[in-house]
Scaffold this motif. Structure first.
Motif, PDB file in Angstrom:
ATOM      1  N   GLY A  63      41.808  32.918 -19.864  1.00 54.31           N
ATOM      2  CA  GLY A  63      41.271  31.652 -20.342  1.00 54.31           C
ATOM      3  C   GLY A  63      40.799  30.757 -19.206  1.00 54.31           C
ATOM      4  N   LEU A  64      40.421  29.536 -19.553  1.00 52.08           N
ATOM      5  CA  LEU A  64      39.903  28.600 -18.549  1.00 52.08           C
ATOM      6  C   LEU A  64      40.944  28.235 -17.492  1.00 52.08           C
ATOM      7  N   ARG A  65      42.202  28.149 -17.903  1.00 51.74           N
ATOM      8  CA  ARG A  65      43.237  27.748 -16.937  1.00 51.74           C
ATOM      9  C   ARG A  65      43.391  28.766 -15.819  1.00 51.74           C
ATOM     10  N   GLY A  66      42.932  29.997 -16.042  1.00 53.66           N
ATOM     11  CA  GLY A  66      43.004  31.017 -15.003  1.00 53.66           C
ATOM     12  C   GLY A  66      42.166  30.683 -13.790  1.00 53.66           C
ATOM     13  N   PHE A  67      41.170  29.809 -13.943  1.00 54.91           N
ATOM     14  CA  PHE A  67      40.298  29.432 -12.825  1.00 54.91           C
ATOM     15  C   PHE A  67      40.906  28.329 -11.962  1.00 54.91           C
ATOM     16  N   TRP A  68      42.005  27.756 -12.430  1.00 56.93           N
ATOM     17  CA  TRP A  68      42.643  26.688 -11.650  1.00 56.93           C
ATOM     18  C   TRP A  68      44.080  27.045 -11.268  1.00 56.93           C
ATOM     19  N   LYS A  69      44.410  28.329 -11.337  1.00 58.25           N
ATOM     20  CA  LYS A  69      45.734  28.757 -10.872  1.00 58.25           C
ATOM     21  C   LYS A  69      45.834  28.547  -9.356  1.00 58.25           C
ATOM     22  N   GLY A  70      46.961  28.040  -8.919  1.00 59.88           N
ATOM     23  CA  GLY A  70      47.180  27.846  -7.486  1.00 59.88           C
ATOM     24  C   GLY A  70      46.502  26.624  -6.908  1.00 59.88           C
ATOM     25  N   ASN A  71      45.738  25.888  -7.731  1.00 58.82           N
ATOM     26  CA  ASN A  71      45.017  24.728  -7.201  1.00 58.82           C
ATOM     27  C   ASN A  71      45.969  23.614  -6.775  1.00 58.82           C
ATOM     28  N   LEU A  72      47.083  23.449  -7.500  1.00 56.23           N
ATOM     29  CA  LEU A  72      48.053  22.418  -7.127  1.00 56.23           C
ATOM     30  C   LEU A  72      48.651  22.702  -5.755  1.00 56.23           C
ATOM     31  N   ALA A  73      48.999  23.958  -5.503  1.00 57.61           N
ATOM     32  CA  ALA A  73      49.545  24.321  -4.192  1.00 57.61           C
ATOM     33  C   ALA A  73      48.518  24.072  -3.096  1.00 57.61           C
ATOM     34  N   SER A  74      47.264  24.398  -3.391  1.00 56.66           N
ATOM     35  CA  SER A  74      46.196  24.175  -2.417  1.00 56.66           C
ATOM     36  C   SER A  74      46.009  22.688  -2.129  1.00 56.66           C
ATOM     37  N   CYS A  75      46.073  21.851  -3.166  1.00 53.20           N
ATOM     38  CA  CYS A  75      45.908  20.408  -2.985  1.00 53.20           C
ATOM     39  C   CYS A  75      47.107  19.785  -2.279  1.00 53.20           C
TER      40      CYS A  75
END
Length: 344
Positions: A63-75
């Motif tokens: 789904g769409l959330r798969g494109f933002w996995k790991g983004n919190l850790a990166s930020c």
């Protein structure tokens, strides 16, 4: 690499917050490209059919959330990384300055490399967490959130697992720095004019070009690093890595032997496409935040434009400008009292 320019009209905290917010915004918007790049580097099944099909497979499976996995850790990694990098860079540059306060370009690049190394060492576990979160499936997750990822890796695999592949950060810094240096040394030939005459658009193109060349040269080291971060005997399918290996050298050997040497550049398309929107959003968001801070500090008349406030000395720092304003205010108030007294 492209970077935002320092403005002495901003306080240190304002500059830090502007850079941090701009970085978070640009990373979040370009996260889908980063997810495709990392999955391609690790070698998960999503990227077996090419660049465009990767997006479709990720969407179908996660789904769409798969494109933002790991983004919190990166930020989350941005703020400590920026703080350590700036502090270390300033200290190293100060040590190598001559009597006139100047430093050679080679030493400046070396200082940037060492500062980047120190910042990467402090924040590397977050990069490992980002990779693990991106590679895992949203439907059958092993990790839930950044804190759970870090604690789970530490508990089950030990502290070394949080720094697996870190030596490749140092090795990759050399071709990266060489790429940046090669581009910036030839900019005057490219534009056929001296650097001090470059327009903002030219500087933006220069930054993107330097990032593209530098990242391409250092890309094989990052590919192997991502594979080492992802691989774990405690994860399903060993973390989804397309080759099994026992260490850094063996990883290079196994990749070249089974996938070919060009596979070390898997995901380069997504990485290259990401450069322009990433830096474009970074610069745009930084300038918007900067305008708000300059307006708050009293240098410009509106947060929506760079029109300078009349009668304001732009060479003064924020604290000096506020002190000057207080002085003028008290002076005008005192003169008003004096004239009132004289009238009576």
């Amino acid at each position: 690499m492209a970077s935002v320019k320092k403005d002495d009209r901003l306080t240190s905290s304002q500059s830090f917050m502007c850079v941090g917010f701009a970085g978070i915004f640009s990373k979040t918007v370009t996260s889908p490209l980063e997810v495709v790049k990392i999955k391609s580097q690790v070698g998960t099944f999503h990227c077996k059919r090419g660049f465009w099909q990767s997006f479709l497979l990720i969407y179908q499976n996660e789904g769409l959330r798969g494109f933002w996995k790991g983004n919190l850790a990166s930020c989350l990694r941005l703020f400590p990384y920026t703080a350590v990098h700036l502090t270390t860079y300033r200290k190293i540059v100060h040590l190598h300055m001559d009597e006139l306060g100047s430093i050679s370009q080679w030493r400046a690049i070396l200082a940037g490399g060492l500062a980047g190394f120190a910042a990467a060492m402090m924040t590397y576990p977050l990069e490992v967490a980002e990779t693990r979160l991106i590679v895992q499936s949203c439907r059958h997750p092993t990790y839930v959130g950044v804190v759970h990822t870090l604690s789970n890796i530490y508990r089950n695999e030990g502290l070394p697992a949080l720094y697996r592949g870190f030596s490749l950060t140092l090795l990759g810094a050399f071709p990266f720095s060489i790429g940046c240096y090669a581009v910036y040394m030839n900019l005057d030939r490219l534009w056929q004019e001296p650097p001090f005459r470059f327009t903002p658009l030219q500087n933006f193109i220069n930054g993107c070009l330097a990032a593209g060349v530098a990242q391409t040269l250092s890309y094989p080291f990052e590919t192997v690093k991502r594979k080492m971060q992802a691989q774990s005997g405690r994860l399903p399918h060993f973390g989804g890595v397309d080759v099994h290996f026992s260490g850094m050298i063996d990883c290079f050997v196994q990749v070249v032997k089974s996938k070919g040497i060009l596979s070390l550049w898997n995901g380069l398309t997504a990485n290259t496409i990401k450069i322009v929107p990433y830096f474009g959003l970074l610069f745009t968001c930084f300038e918007m935040c900067k305008q708000g801070c300059l307006y708050r500090n009293g240098y410009i008349v509106s947060p929506l434009s760079y029109r300078l406030a009349p009668g304001v000395d732009q060479s003064l720092g924020p604290s000096e400008l506020q002190e000057a304003k207080r002085y003028l205010k008290n002076r005008s108030f005192g003169s008003g009292e004096s004239s009132l007294g004289n009238r009576w």
